[in-house]
Design a protein around this motif. Structure first.
Motif, PDB file in Angstrom:
ATOM      1  N   GLY A   1       0.824  -1.199   0.000  1.00 33.31           N
ATOM      2  CA  GLY A   1       0.000   0.000   0.000  1.00 33.31           C
ATOM      3  C   GLY A   1       0.855   1.243   0.000  1.00 33.31           C
ATOM      4  O   GLY A   1       2.062   1.184  -0.241  1.00 33.31           O
ATOM      5  N   SER A   2       0.199   2.364   0.258  1.00 32.52           N
ATOM      6  CA  SER A   2       0.878   3.659   0.292  1.00 32.52           C
ATOM      7  C   SER A   2       0.864   4.201   1.711  1.00 32.52           C
ATOM      8  O   SER A   2      -0.201   4.226   2.348  1.00 32.52           O
ATOM      9  CB  SER A   2       0.176   4.648  -0.645  1.00 32.52           C
ATOM     10  N   VAL A   3       2.024   4.621   2.176  1.00 31.01           N
ATOM     11  CA  VAL A   3       2.136   5.194   3.521  1.00 31.01           C
ATOM     12  C   VAL A   3       3.073   6.391   3.474  1.00 31.01           C
ATOM     13  O   VAL A   3       3.853   6.543   2.526  1.00 31.01           O
ATOM     14  CB  VAL A   3       2.679   4.174   4.555  1.00 31.01           C
ATOM     15  N   GLN A   4       3.009   7.182   4.511  1.00 33.51           N
ATOM     16  CA  GLN A   4       3.955   8.286   4.637  1.00 33.51           C
ATOM     17  C   GLN A   4       5.205   7.798   5.344  1.00 33.51           C
ATOM     18  O   GLN A   4       5.190   6.788   6.054  1.00 33.51           O
ATOM     19  CB  GLN A   4       3.313   9.431   5.427  1.00 33.51           C
ATOM     20  N   ALA A   5       6.277   8.521   5.132  1.00 31.90           N
ATOM     21  CA  ALA A   5       7.545   8.185   5.785  1.00 31.90           C
ATOM     22  C   ALA A   5       7.332   8.088   7.295  1.00 31.90           C
ATOM     23  O   ALA A   5       6.619   8.907   7.883  1.00 31.90           O
ATOM     24  CB  ALA A   5       8.595   9.238   5.463  1.00 31.90           C
TER      25      ALA A   5
ATOM     26  N   ASN B   1       8.706  -1.272   9.615  1.00 31.54           N
ATOM     27  CA  ASN B   1       8.493  -0.090  10.446  1.00 31.54           C
ATOM     28  C   ASN B   1       9.416   1.035   9.996  1.00 31.54           C
ATOM     29  O   ASN B   1      10.419   0.809   9.330  1.00 31.54           O
ATOM     30  CB  ASN B   1       8.780  -0.423  11.916  1.00 31.54           C
ATOM     31  N   ASN B   2       9.080   2.237  10.415  1.00 33.22           N
ATOM     32  CA  ASN B   2       9.883   3.427  10.090  1.00 33.22           C
ATOM     33  C   ASN B   2      10.225   3.454   8.603  1.00 33.22           C
ATOM     34  O   ASN B   2      11.393   3.615   8.220  1.00 33.22           O
ATOM     35  CB  ASN B   2      11.152   3.450  10.941  1.00 33.22           C
TER      36      ASN B   2
ATOM     37  N   ASP C   1      12.356   2.952   0.451  1.00 38.45           N
ATOM     38  CA  ASP C   1      11.789   1.606   0.540  1.00 38.45           C
ATOM     39  C   ASP C   1      10.720   1.374  -0.526  1.00 38.45           C
ATOM     40  O   ASP C   1      10.212   0.249  -0.668  1.00 38.45           O
ATOM     41  CB  ASP C   1      11.160   1.383   1.922  1.00 38.45           C
ATOM     42  N   THR C   2      10.380   2.412  -1.269  1.00 38.20           N
ATOM     43  CA  THR C   2       9.377   2.276  -2.330  1.00 38.20           C
ATOM     44  C   THR C   2       9.842   1.272  -3.378  1.00 38.20           C
ATOM     45  O   THR C   2      10.932   1.406  -3.944  1.00 38.20           O
ATOM     46  CB  THR C   2       9.123   3.642  -2.987  1.00 38.20           C
ATOM     47  N   ALA C   3       9.037   0.243  -3.612  1.00 41.09           N
ATOM     48  CA  ALA C   3       9.415  -0.826  -4.536  1.00 41.09           C
ATOM     49  C   ALA C   3       8.273  -1.822  -4.648  1.00 41.09           C
ATOM     50  O   ALA C   3       7.297  -1.767  -3.887  1.00 41.09           O
ATOM     51  CB  ALA C   3      10.672  -1.560  -4.037  1.00 41.09           C
ATOM     52  N   MET C   4       8.428  -2.738  -5.593  1.00 42.94           N
ATOM     53  CA  MET C   4       7.582  -3.931  -5.624  1.00 42.94           C
ATOM     54  C   MET C   4       8.267  -4.975  -4.757  1.00 42.94           C
ATOM     55  O   MET C   4       9.465  -5.236  -4.932  1.00 42.94           O
ATOM     56  CB  MET C   4       7.437  -4.424  -7.056  1.00 42.94           C
TER      57      MET C   4
ATOM     58  N   VAL D   1       6.171   4.748  -0.413  1.00 44.87           N
ATOM     59  CA  VAL D   1       6.387   5.564   0.785  1.00 44.87           C
ATOM     60  C   VAL D   1       6.626   7.000   0.347  1.00 44.87           C
ATOM     61  O   VAL D   1       7.567   7.276  -0.399  1.00 44.87           O
ATOM     62  CB  VAL D   1       7.582   5.053   1.609  1.00 44.87           C
ATOM     63  N   SER D   2       5.781   7.895   0.807  1.00 41.99           N
ATOM     64  CA  SER D   2       5.905   9.303   0.433  1.00 41.99           C
ATOM     65  C   SER D   2       6.559  10.100   1.561  1.00 41.99           C
ATOM     66  O   SER D   2       6.407   9.771   2.739  1.00 41.99           O
ATOM     67  CB  SER D   2       4.537   9.880   0.108  1.00 41.99           C
TER      68      SER D   2
END
Length: 129
Positions: free
Chosen positions: A10-14, A84-85, A90-93, A127-128
């Motif tokens: 999914g999409s999460v913030q840093a 975590n954190n 870390d953005t990737a498949m 991760v944005s």
């Protein structure tokens, strides 16, 4: 033949967290290591975390050590990756992987090579900042 299905991306913030799951089915007689790889756009697929099938010892790439935790539920034939954190890098498949039983490698060596017998279809993590 082993069939691997990932979920939980999914999409999460840093700074946020996600937990990925990988359910195995079919012939689940696999080699001694299971784990996770990832591939960012334009980059090679790299090992992230591995665990031995006894679920006792785990191994991590330097980039995720201390932030990610791999675990195994043998009763459910499922491997997890608690992240975590999270950071934008870390953005990737993310892919779950396993090998046929005759493949004999230490888990650190297993993690260092992306030549695996079985791959899941992948789950995307964004991760944005």
């Amino acid at each position: 033949q082993v069939h691997l299905v990932e979920s939980g991306g999914g999409s999460v913030q840093a700074g946020g967290s996600l937990t990925l799951s990988c359910a195995a089915s079919g012939d689940t007689y696999v080699s001694n290591c299971l784990g996770w790889f990832r591939q960012a756009p334009g980059k090679k697929r790299e090992g992230v975390a591995a665990i031995n099938i006894a679920g006792v010892n785990s191994y991590y790439s330097d980039s995720v050590k201390g932030r990610f935790t791999v675990s195994l539920d043998n009763a459910k034939n499922t491997v997890y990756l608690q992240m975590n954190n999270l950071k934008p890098e870390d953005t990737a498949m993310y892919y779950c992987a396993a090998d046929r039983a005759e493949v004999i490698l230490s888990c650190p060596r297993w993690l260092a090579s992306n030549e695996r017998n079985y791959w899941g279809q992948g789950t995307r993590v964004t991760v944005s900042s």
